[in-house]
Design a protein around this motif. Structure first.
Motif, PDB file in Angstrom:
ATOM      1  N   LEU A 162      -8.634   3.671 -14.723  1.00  0.00           N
ATOM      2  CA  LEU A 162      -7.475   2.812 -14.527  1.00  0.00           C
ATOM      3  C   LEU A 162      -7.674   1.496 -15.275  1.00  0.00           C
ATOM      4  CD1 LEU A 162      -4.777   2.246 -13.002  1.00  0.00           C
ATOM      5  CD2 LEU A 162      -6.181   1.256 -11.170  1.00  0.00           C
ATOM      6  N   HIS A 166      -2.596   0.134 -17.610  1.00  0.00           N
ATOM      7  CA  HIS A 166      -1.930   1.057 -16.689  1.00  0.00           C
ATOM      8  C   HIS A 166      -1.265   0.262 -15.559  1.00  0.00           C
ATOM      9  CE1 HIS A 166      -4.967   4.170 -18.163  1.00  0.00           C
ATOM     10  NE2 HIS A 166      -3.795   4.703 -18.439  1.00  0.00           N
ATOM     11  N   ARG A 167      -2.015  -0.647 -14.956  1.00  0.00           N
ATOM     12  CA  ARG A 167      -1.504  -1.387 -13.799  1.00  0.00           C
ATOM     13  C   ARG A 167      -0.286  -2.232 -14.158  1.00  0.00           C
ATOM     14  NH1 ARG A 167      -3.978  -5.145 -11.949  1.00  0.00           N
ATOM     15  NH2 ARG A 167      -5.638  -5.527 -13.475  1.00  0.00           N
ATOM     16  N   LEU A 170       3.025  -0.644 -13.659  1.00  0.00           N
ATOM     17  CA  LEU A 170       3.401  -0.269 -12.305  1.00  0.00           C
ATOM     18  C   LEU A 170       4.193  -1.388 -11.640  1.00  0.00           C
ATOM     19  CD1 LEU A 170      -0.005   1.322 -11.261  1.00  0.00           C
ATOM     20  CD2 LEU A 170       2.105   2.545 -11.860  1.00  0.00           C
ATOM     21  N   TRP A 176      -4.224  -2.781  -5.678  1.00  0.00           N
ATOM     22  CA  TRP A 176      -5.332  -1.897  -6.035  1.00  0.00           C
ATOM     23  C   TRP A 176      -5.511  -0.767  -5.033  1.00  0.00           C
ATOM     24  CZ3 TRP A 176      -8.773  -2.722 -10.271  1.00  0.00           C
ATOM     25  CH2 TRP A 176      -8.500  -3.868 -11.032  1.00  0.00           C
ATOM     26  N   SER A 178      -3.315   0.812  -3.193  1.00  0.00           N
ATOM     27  CA  SER A 178      -2.296   1.838  -3.397  1.00  0.00           C
ATOM     28  C   SER A 178      -2.563   2.655  -4.656  1.00  0.00           C
ATOM     29  CB  SER A 178      -0.909   1.191  -3.481  1.00  0.00           C
ATOM     30  OG  SER A 178       0.073   2.158  -3.761  1.00  0.00           O
ATOM     31  N   HIS A 179      -2.956   1.975  -5.727  1.00  0.00           N
ATOM     32  CA  HIS A 179      -3.205   2.669  -6.996  1.00  0.00           C
ATOM     33  C   HIS A 179      -4.368   3.655  -6.859  1.00  0.00           C
ATOM     34  CE1 HIS A 179      -0.406  -0.210  -8.286  1.00  0.00           C
ATOM     35  NE2 HIS A 179      -1.228  -1.135  -8.734  1.00  0.00           N
ATOM     36  N   THR A 182      -3.377   6.670  -4.777  1.00  0.00           N
ATOM     37  CA  THR A 182      -2.547   7.584  -5.566  1.00  0.00           C
ATOM     38  C   THR A 182      -3.396   8.427  -6.504  1.00  0.00           C
ATOM     39  OG1 THR A 182      -0.638   6.089  -5.481  1.00  0.00           O
ATOM     40  CG2 THR A 182      -0.687   7.710  -7.270  1.00  0.00           C
TER      41      THR A 182
END
Length: 281
Positions: A162, A166-167, A170, A176, A178-179, A182
């Motif tokens: 990650l 990427h973040r 979103l 963090w 939640s990511h 997932t």
């Protein structure tokens, strides 16, 4: 072993000798037999020998390889002795020399970095990234493995990592927990690796229980503080270091206690000189 297809072997040759060697033809040397040797001028950790042998054999040349990839050789050591038509020897000469010199440069540089790392962390690992020079990946990975490194990520489909980029795509970049949740659900067989660009992000990643946190260009003192912090966590969390790790800087990073160092530096090492001699049999 890195699989190198015949198509790449052919291309390495075709880049230089698709239409033969004009000088050899003009001198009338096509039918004579000769001997060609490849010697490492300065020695060191060698690689590319297996690929070189395959290239020469494609030209109908018989090879005797005296060493294997990953071995440490003394200066002036003859790596390969080849016998065949003089025209074929001249066709293989430069293409094979280029492979041995470039691969040898990468493997020797890699081994030097690994040796320094192991002075401080005997079980430490040097991991080389997917950021290879374009069109050199099979050669590059062959060489870094010969030098004692491991492959960080051969491609983006290989592992979860990650990145900040990427973040930022979103809805809640800083969520963090939640990511990571997932990612665990979507890829249950993979470890969750996240990149942290600064100390604060690393703390968030630790609290979110990432498996590995890749610290990107953090100062040494912050890395050391984070390493101590991870030791206090009830759930295992490991650190890796990326960014700016090369032969000049690896000693300082090796002393932080972080056992996994990520680098692209070996791919840009200076080639190791290979001396080639061709003479009549």
């Amino acid at each position: 072993m890195i699989y190198v297809p015949d198509a790449l072997i052919d291309q390495l040759l075709l880049d230089d000798i698709q239409y033969g060697d004009l000088t050899t033809r003009a001198l009338g040397l096509q039918s004579q037999m000769g001997v060609m040797t490849f010697a490492s001028k300065f020695g060191g950790c060698i690689s590319g020998v297996t690929i070189a042998r395959r290239m020469l054999e494609k030209l109908g040349i018989t090879c005797d390889c005296h060493f294997q990839d990953g071995q440490q050789v003394a200066p002036q050591s003859v790596l390969i002795r080849a016998i065949g038509p003089i025209e074929a020897l001249h066709q293989g000469w430069k293409a094979v020399q280029n492979v041995l010199e470039w691969c040898g440069g990468v493997s020797h540089y890699t081994q030097q970095m690994v040796n320094i790392l192991h002075q401080y962390q005997p079980d430490g690992q040097l991991a080389c990234t997917r950021k290879t020079i374009p069109h050199t990946k099979p050669l590059a990975l062959t060489a870094i493995l010969a030098g004692g490194a491991i492959i960080h990520r051969a491609g983006s489909a290989e592992s979860i990592l990650l990145f900040t980029n990427h973040r930022q795509c979103l809805e809640n970049p800083n969520d963090w927990v939640s990511h990571i949740k997932t990612l665990r659900q979507a890829a249950p067989e993979k470890m969750i690796i996240v990149e942290a660009d600064d100390y604060e992000q690393a703390i968030l990643a630790i609290n979110a229980q990432a498996d590995i946190i890749q610290l990107d260009k953090l100062p040494i003192e912050q890395i050391q503080r984070l390493q101590e912090l991870t030791k206090q966590q009830s759930r295992p969390c490991r650190l890796s270091i990326a960014g700016g790790i090369n032969l000049k800087t690896i000693e300082a990073f090796a002393q932080t206690g972080v056992p996994l160092l990520v680098t692209s530096a070996p791919y840009y090492a200076a080639p190791r000189d290979i001396k080639v001699h061709i003479f009549k049999q």
